[in-house]
Design an enzyme around this catalytic site. Structure first.
Site, PDB file in Angstrom:
ATOM      1  N   GLU A 227     -34.059  56.426  49.229  1.00  0.00           N
ATOM      2  CA  GLU A 227     -33.890  56.123  50.661  1.00  0.00           C
ATOM      3  C   GLU A 227     -34.392  54.711  50.954  1.00  0.00           C
ATOM      4  O   GLU A 227     -35.550  54.379  50.690  1.00  0.00           O
ATOM      5  CB  GLU A 227     -34.637  57.162  51.508  1.00  0.00           C
ATOM      6  CG  GLU A 227     -34.281  57.047  52.980  1.00  0.00           C
ATOM      7  CD  GLU A 227     -34.900  58.164  53.817  1.00  0.00           C
ATOM      8  OE1 GLU A 227     -35.022  59.298  53.327  1.00  0.00           O
ATOM      9  OE2 GLU A 227     -35.270  57.872  54.968  1.00  0.00           O
TER      10      GLU A 227
ATOM     11  N   LYS B 291     -40.891  65.943  56.905  1.00  0.00           N
ATOM     12  CA  LYS B 291     -39.905  65.362  55.972  1.00  0.00           C
ATOM     13  C   LYS B 291     -40.272  63.908  55.703  1.00  0.00           C
ATOM     14  O   LYS B 291     -40.215  63.415  54.578  1.00  0.00           O
ATOM     15  CB  LYS B 291     -38.494  65.484  56.561  1.00  0.00           C
ATOM     16  CG  LYS B 291     -37.380  65.058  55.626  1.00  0.00           C
ATOM     17  CD  LYS B 291     -37.100  63.567  55.646  1.00  0.00           C
ATOM     18  CE  LYS B 291     -35.964  63.200  54.714  1.00  0.00           C
ATOM     19  NZ  LYS B 291     -35.783  61.756  54.571  1.00  0.00           N
TER      20      LYS B 291
ATOM     21  N   ASP C  19     -43.758  67.914  39.414  1.00  0.00           N
ATOM     22  CA  ASP C  19     -42.696  68.825  39.834  1.00  0.00           C
ATOM     23  C   ASP C  19     -42.574  68.801  41.367  1.00  0.00           C
ATOM     24  O   ASP C  19     -43.352  69.458  42.065  1.00  0.00           O
ATOM     25  CB  ASP C  19     -43.056  70.224  39.316  1.00  0.00           C
ATOM     26  CG  ASP C  19     -42.010  71.269  39.649  1.00  0.00           C
ATOM     27  OD1 ASP C  19     -41.166  71.021  40.530  1.00  0.00           O
ATOM     28  OD2 ASP C  19     -42.060  72.338  39.034  1.00  0.00           O
TER      29      ASP C  19
ATOM     30  N   HIS D 268     -34.929  50.903  59.916  1.00  0.00           N
ATOM     31  CA  HIS D 268     -34.152  51.679  58.956  1.00  0.00           C
ATOM     32  C   HIS D 268     -32.837  50.984  58.651  1.00  0.00           C
ATOM     33  O   HIS D 268     -32.459  50.814  57.492  1.00  0.00           O
ATOM     34  CB  HIS D 268     -33.912  53.074  59.528  1.00  0.00           C
ATOM     35  CG  HIS D 268     -33.258  53.999  58.568  1.00  0.00           C
ATOM     36  ND1 HIS D 268     -33.959  54.577  57.533  1.00  0.00           N
ATOM     37  CD2 HIS D 268     -31.974  54.418  58.447  1.00  0.00           C
ATOM     38  CE1 HIS D 268     -33.127  55.334  56.832  1.00  0.00           C
ATOM     39  NE2 HIS D 268     -31.923  55.247  57.366  1.00  0.00           N
TER      40      HIS D 268
HETATM   41  C1  MEV Z   1     -36.473  59.698  57.701  1.00  0.00           C
HETATM   42  O1  MEV Z   1     -36.278  59.839  56.315  1.00  0.00           O
HETATM   43  C2  MEV Z   1     -37.841  60.189  58.081  1.00  0.00           C
HETATM   44  C3  MEV Z   1     -38.140  60.205  59.588  1.00  0.00           C
HETATM   45  O2  MEV Z   1     -37.146  60.956  60.275  1.00  0.00           O
HETATM   46  C4  MEV Z   1     -39.503  60.855  59.747  1.00  0.00           C
HETATM   47  C5  MEV Z   1     -39.903  61.121  61.178  1.00  0.00           C
HETATM   48  O3  MEV Z   1     -39.034  61.315  62.027  1.00  0.00           O
HETATM   49  O4  MEV Z   1     -41.122  61.186  61.406  1.00  0.00           O
HETATM   50  C6  MEV Z   1     -38.129  58.816  60.154  1.00  0.00           C
END
Ligand code: MEV
Length: 435
Positions: free
Chosen positions: A85, A277, A293, A390
């Site tokens: 990513e 995530k 792992d 991003h």
């Molecule tokens: C993207 O990979 C992760 C985010 O969505 C985490 C978040 O929203 O805190 C930017």
């Protein structure tokens, strides 16, 4: 049945590719060329990868990077990360730099206990089973002495073994629940070997016993648990609120918004999952780079996040006496010996970059990567929004997707320094450039 084959694993790599091309490829020539291109030209390296799994056809590359400037417990680390990513490593590096001048990250390993269970089916009197178990506790443990010898010599081994009546959850279900200390090993093989030995001894002794007639207990399965709520690490950062002030960010307002964002991630599962995530972006990247792992870590972490009956944030924040505190607490069963650690050359390098950490050190470093990632994500979310950073990082992927040349990429990266990046905007700019 069409496309079914037996003995596939026995074929040579070339034969496997040929079979694949005959049955599943739209363009066999291209498929062969692609698989060969990603096959390592160094036969020794390729052999290592071929032998990790069955039916290897080629390699599946992921970028291997480092995020520098992590001040952790007064030592500066460059953290190796394997991830695809685009913005993750940049965000980690940015968070590391931010905290470098604000005291860095502080960590603590709270506990290192791993778990394994032998699942039993038994329809007889629970008291008879309890009595049998206690009578043979020593025999069961002693039967693992060869397996545990080296681990015990280093200070680890089996910590606890108990019989648990689970019949309230499931009819006739009992379990032997065992806890382990596996030191620098993740311990899956060690734990499973111990469990299978205890299970075997249990079955043999139960077979010989007349206590159980007519209800013999039956071993259904023996396996470690990836739920390790007692293999816990904490990492934190803190600083006076005014030190959060940066360019056009006001420290006080930032701290308030940050805390509210954290409260939302505790109250609302839809947000908590995405919040976590983002944490796993950092955790998994280190876990993969160090040959651990990530499926085990993921499963255990998310179960921990849901341990109170609702899925919640793994990170926490508070303001106390004018200081902003932000921390993470999560279970991480990691190893720095065994598994891939000696076999995968890049894993060896990752561990070398981390100065050959103990499993405890790696737990700390990995937790820091998760906390840093979450800080960067929430900071963006409550200030500029996530897409700005991003999409800047994603720009090269978009340009590559449109087949831009190196010259075009250089020009458009410069162009988008002060412009909003989107697929449509990049396409338009590229078309303009090409006119
Ligand atoms: C993207 O990979 C992760 C985010 O969505 C985490 C978040 O929203 O805190 C930017």
């Amino acid at each position: 049945m069409k496309n079914v084959i037996s003995g596939f694993s026995k074929l040579t790599k070339e034969q496997k590719i040929e079979w694949l091309c005959t049955h599943y490829s739209n363009n066999p020539e291209e498929t062969i060329a692609l698989l060969n291109r990603y096959n390592n030209s160094d036969a020794e390296v390729q052999k290592i990868h071929d032998e990790f799994i069955e039916n290897t056809l080629s390699n599946y590359y992921m970028p291997f990077a480092v995020a520098p400037n992590f001040l952790i417990d007064q030592e500066v680390y460059a953290i190796p990360m394997a991830i695809e990513e685009s913005s993750v490593v940049a965000a980690a590096a940015k968070a590391a730099k931010f905290w470098l001048n604000r005291g860095g990250f502080k960590t603590e390993v709270i506990q290192t206990e791993k778990v394994g269970q032998i699942h039993l089916n038994y329809s007889g009197d629970p008291l008879i089973l309890m009595d049998f178990f206690e009578t043979h506790r020593k025999d069961l443990l002693n039967s693992t002495s060869e397996i545990t010898k080296n681990m015990r010599a280093r200070g680890g081994g089996i910590l606890e073994m108990k019989l648990v009546d689970k019949t309230a959850q499931l009819k006739d279900y009992f379990q032997i629940h065992m806890c382990f200390e596996t030191l620098d090993a993740m311990g899956a093989n060690f734990i499973n070997s111990c469990l299978e030995q205890v299970a075997k001894t249990f079955e043999t002794l139960a077979e010989q016993s007349t206590q159980f007639e007519p209800h013999k207990p039956k071993v259904i399965m023996s396996i470690l648990s990836n739920y390790v709520p007692n293999c816990l690490v904490k990492a934190e950062v803190s600083c006076p609120i005014e030190e959060l002030t940066e360019n056009d960010i006001d420290g006080q307002e930032f701290a308030e918004n940050f805390l509210t964002a954290l409260q939302i991630a505790h109250a609302e599962p839809y947000r908590a999952v995405t919040h976590n995530k983002g944490i796993m972006n950092g955790i998994d990247a280190v876990v993969i780079a160090t040959g651990n792992d990530f499926r085990a870590v993921e499963a255990g972490v998310h179960a921990y996040a849901a341990r109170k009956g609702a899925y919640q944030s793994l990170t926490h924040a508070k303001v106390e006496e004018g200081n902003f505190h932000f921390w993470i607490e999560l279970p991480l069963a990691l190893g720095t010996v065994g598994g891939l650690t000696k076999l995968h050359p890049l894993v060896r390098l990752a561990l070398e970059i981390l100065r050959n950490p103990s499993a405890k050190d790696l737990m700390k470093i990995t937790a820091v990567a998760g906390l840093a990632q979450n800080f960067a994500a929430v900071k963006s979310l409550v200030t500029t929004g996530i897409q700005k950073g991003h999409m800047k990082m994603h720009l090269l992927n978009i340009l590559n997707g449109f087949g831009a040349t190196t010259e075009e990429k250089n020009k458009l990266v410069a162009h988008f320094k002060n412009e909003t990046v989107s697929n449509a905007a990049v396409q338009k700019a590229l078309e303009e450039l090409r006119k």
